[in-house]
Design a protein around this motif. Sequence first.
Motif, mmCIF file in Angstrom:
data_model
loop_
_atom_site.group_PDB
_atom_site.id
_atom_site.type_symbol
_atom_site.label_atom_id
_atom_site.label_comp_id
_atom_site.label_asym_id
_atom_site.label_seq_id
_atom_site.Cartn_x
_atom_site.Cartn_y
_atom_site.Cartn_z
ATOM 1 N N ARG A 1 0.826 -1.206 0.000
ATOM 2 C CA ARG A 1 0.000 0.000 0.000
ATOM 3 C C ARG A 1 0.861 1.256 0.000
ATOM 4 O O ARG A 1 1.861 1.344 0.705
ATOM 5 C CB ARG A 1 -0.904 0.007 1.227
ATOM 6 C CG ARG A 1 -1.849 1.193 1.281
ATOM 7 C CD ARG A 1 -2.747 1.117 2.490
ATOM 8 N NE ARG A 1 -3.634 2.268 2.563
ATOM 9 C CZ ARG A 1 -4.513 2.473 3.533
ATOM 10 N NH1 ARG A 1 -4.607 1.594 4.519
ATOM 11 N NH2 ARG A 1 -5.283 3.538 3.533
ATOM 12 N N ARG A 2 0.478 2.230 -0.805
ATOM 13 C CA ARG A 2 1.144 3.538 -0.842
ATOM 14 C C ARG A 2 0.141 4.596 -0.411
ATOM 15 O O ARG A 2 -0.891 4.790 -1.059
ATOM 16 C CB ARG A 2 1.645 3.858 -2.249
ATOM 17 C CG ARG A 2 2.702 2.908 -2.782
ATOM 18 C CD ARG A 2 3.146 3.375 -4.132
ATOM 19 N NE ARG A 2 4.004 2.420 -4.803
ATOM 20 C CZ ARG A 2 4.459 2.572 -6.045
ATOM 21 N NH1 ARG A 2 4.095 3.642 -6.749
ATOM 22 N NH2 ARG A 2 5.239 1.675 -6.604
ATOM 23 N N THR A 3 0.451 5.268 0.667
ATOM 24 C CA THR A 3 -0.492 6.235 1.227
ATOM 25 C C THR A 3 -0.769 7.371 0.258
ATOM 26 O O THR A 3 -1.925 7.801 0.095
ATOM 27 C CB THR A 3 0.071 6.798 2.545
ATOM 28 O OG1 THR A 3 0.384 5.721 3.419
ATOM 29 C CG2 THR A 3 -0.947 7.710 3.211
ATOM 30 N N HIS A 4 0.255 7.861 -0.411
ATOM 31 C CA HIS A 4 0.079 9.000 -1.318
ATOM 32 C C HIS A 4 -0.861 8.658 -2.466
ATOM 33 O O HIS A 4 -1.774 9.422 -2.810
ATOM 34 C CB HIS A 4 1.440 9.442 -1.857
ATOM 35 C CG HIS A 4 1.357 10.554 -2.861
ATOM 36 N ND1 HIS A 4 1.007 11.849 -2.512
ATOM 37 C CD2 HIS A 4 1.564 10.574 -4.217
ATOM 38 C CE1 HIS A 4 1.001 12.601 -3.595
ATOM 39 N NE2 HIS A 4 1.343 11.855 -4.639
ATOM 40 N N GLU A 5 -0.679 7.470 -3.060
ATOM 41 C CA GLU A 5 -1.534 7.060 -4.172
ATOM 42 C C GLU A 5 -2.959 6.778 -3.703
ATOM 43 O O GLU A 5 -3.924 7.091 -4.401
ATOM 44 C CB GLU A 5 -0.960 5.816 -4.853
ATOM 45 C CG GLU A 5 0.212 6.087 -5.787
ATOM 46 C CD GLU A 5 1.522 6.239 -5.025
ATOM 47 O OE1 GLU A 5 1.484 6.290 -3.774
ATOM 48 O OE2 GLU A 5 2.586 6.313 -5.675
ATOM 49 N N ASP A 6 -3.088 6.190 -2.514
ATOM 50 C CA ASP A 6 -4.420 5.875 -2.007
ATOM 51 C C ASP A 6 -5.257 7.127 -1.774
ATOM 52 O O ASP A 6 -6.479 7.117 -1.930
ATOM 53 C CB ASP A 6 -4.321 5.070 -0.712
ATOM 54 C CG ASP A 6 -3.942 3.622 -0.974
ATOM 55 O OD1 ASP A 6 -4.006 3.208 -2.150
ATOM 56 O OD2 ASP A 6 -3.582 2.917 -0.023
ATOM 57 N N ARG A 7 -4.591 8.203 -1.390
ATOM 58 C CA ARG A 7 -5.324 9.460 -1.171
ATOM 59 C C ARG A 7 -5.915 9.995 -2.465
ATOM 60 O O ARG A 7 -6.940 10.678 -2.451
ATOM 61 C CB ARG A 7 -4.385 10.500 -0.557
ATOM 62 C CG ARG A 7 -4.019 10.216 0.893
ATOM 63 C CD ARG A 7 -2.985 11.198 1.390
ATOM 64 N NE ARG A 7 -2.590 10.911 2.773
ATOM 65 C CZ ARG A 7 -1.583 11.511 3.395
ATOM 66 N NH1 ARG A 7 -0.858 12.433 2.739
ATOM 67 N NH2 ARG A 7 -1.300 11.185 4.644
ATOM 68 N N GLN A 8 -5.287 9.685 -3.579
ATOM 69 C CA GLN A 8 -5.801 10.147 -4.870
ATOM 70 C C GLN A 8 -6.851 9.209 -5.454
ATOM 71 O O GLN A 8 -7.431 9.500 -6.499
ATOM 72 C CB GLN A 8 -4.639 10.284 -5.862
ATOM 73 C CG GLN A 8 -3.550 11.246 -5.409
ATOM 74 C CD GLN A 8 -2.431 11.358 -6.426
ATOM 75 O OE1 GLN A 8 -2.661 11.535 -7.622
ATOM 76 N NE2 GLN A 8 -1.193 11.239 -5.964
ATOM 77 N N LEU A 9 -7.072 8.066 -4.770
ATOM 78 C CA LEU A 9 -8.040 7.073 -5.259
ATOM 79 C C LEU A 9 -9.018 6.724 -4.141
ATOM 80 O O LEU A 9 -8.980 5.637 -3.565
ATOM 81 C CB LEU A 9 -7.309 5.804 -5.715
ATOM 82 C CG LEU A 9 -6.310 5.967 -6.857
ATOM 83 C CD1 LEU A 9 -5.465 4.710 -7.007
ATOM 84 C CD2 LEU A 9 -7.048 6.256 -8.166
ATOM 85 N N PRO A 10 -9.904 7.643 -3.789
ATOM 86 C CA PRO A 10 -10.859 7.368 -2.709
ATOM 87 C C PRO A 10 -11.762 6.184 -3.044
ATOM 88 O O PRO A 10 -12.297 6.082 -4.138
ATOM 89 C CB PRO A 10 -11.678 8.672 -2.626
ATOM 90 C CG PRO A 10 -11.477 9.348 -3.943
ATOM 91 C CD PRO A 10 -10.109 8.969 -4.410
ATOM 92 N N GLY A 11 -11.882 5.278 -2.099
ATOM 93 C CA GLY A 11 -12.706 4.094 -2.296
ATOM 94 C C GLY A 11 -12.010 2.938 -2.986
ATOM 95 O O GLY A 11 -12.563 1.836 -3.038
#
Length: 425
Positions: free
Chosen positions: A92-102
């Motif tokens: 998991r990458r926190t930065h990328e996850d923030r740009q992909l909600p859900g």
Amino acid sequence: MQRENIINYPASPRLRHRRRSNEGIGEDLKPNGSNLLVNDRNKYKSMLVRAYSSVWMIGGFALVIYLGHLYIMAMVVVIQIFMARELFNLLRRTHEDRQLPGFRLLNWYFFFTAMFFVYGRLLSQRLVNTVTTDKVLYQLVSYLVKYHMAICYFLYIAGFMWFILTLKKKMYKYQFGQYAWTHMILIVVFTQSSFTVANIFEGIFWFLLPATLIVINDIAAYFFGFFFGKTPLIKISPKKTWEGFIGASVTTIISAFMLANIMGRFSWLTCPRKDLSTGWLHCDPGPLFSPEYFTLPGWIPSWVSKVFPWKDVTILRVQWHAICLGLFASIIAPFGGFFASGFKRAFKIKDFGDSIPGHGGITDRMDCQMVMAVFSYIYHQSFVVSQSITVESIIDQILMNLTFEEQQLLFTKLGQMLQDRLFSQ
């Protein structure tokens, strides 16, 4: 003892909240044997922490076993969820996850869809047997069983479409990597551990004995390596030693033969569960769990009879099968742990998690168990279960695939056929 050099590596942006350690990073650069437990100055403190955690785990495990099949299955499901959580977080990458909600929910959607598919196939007959007394529930479950595969397929297709619709420019590589990683977890981890549930309902014996053998092998390897380990076994797991491996193998095989004799005497452990009820089981153990008596031959020295006063030995047939399970648990199953060690070194982490003090995460404890569960199921189906068609298996197929009205019609026609045959004789 020379002080070990500590090599600092830059933290990888791909990993979040993961501990680095000398064990996972710099083994190849250290002198051979410096990682062995006999050379560890903190080994007694580590042993106490591991022992404390092990006592709690074994105690909780024994309680769940006592409660019965459904509670054991619930425990397996909880373990699978924690394992999936640890492995999902690994890439998991926190930065990328923030740009992909859900987007993170998609992993769990595929996970529970796979759970519905696997457990639906494993437990469908037992679910039918449980609701036969209620006509409405029976009708509902019959339709669910009949269209189970179609439902699972469309659930997966819905997830597939969800994934395509969430694709975002400049994020394709990360999203497809997560998609592939999720499916690898489902195939390698979830599917393998699901065989555990199949073993449970064939009889708790076929779940408890293999799982116990893995625990015994792990503990024995740790203690033999702790006190006697001098010769490294495999480079990918530098704390493993030949002394620990051989000592654990002998201990596991002997334990398998002895434990099978003890467990095989309880019908509560040996009887298969045909429904999803929670009552105690009583059944005919069959020849596999029936005792056979052997008299010690006369050529045995007299001093043996003085040390061991009994002349007749009671052996269950299942004990010979237990030796095969013990051989696999001591020789082949540890390679599941070696695979996990190599995997952790590839991602430069010490453990998959930190939920169990002294042991790491749930996945760290289940690597060998998954390999053992698959072998136990295949061995049981191939060499233990009778492959002939029985009246019970035919009735199970009738209950699963025919409606209540079709079953009544079948009963009427069978009655007519039997009457015609009786009159013709």
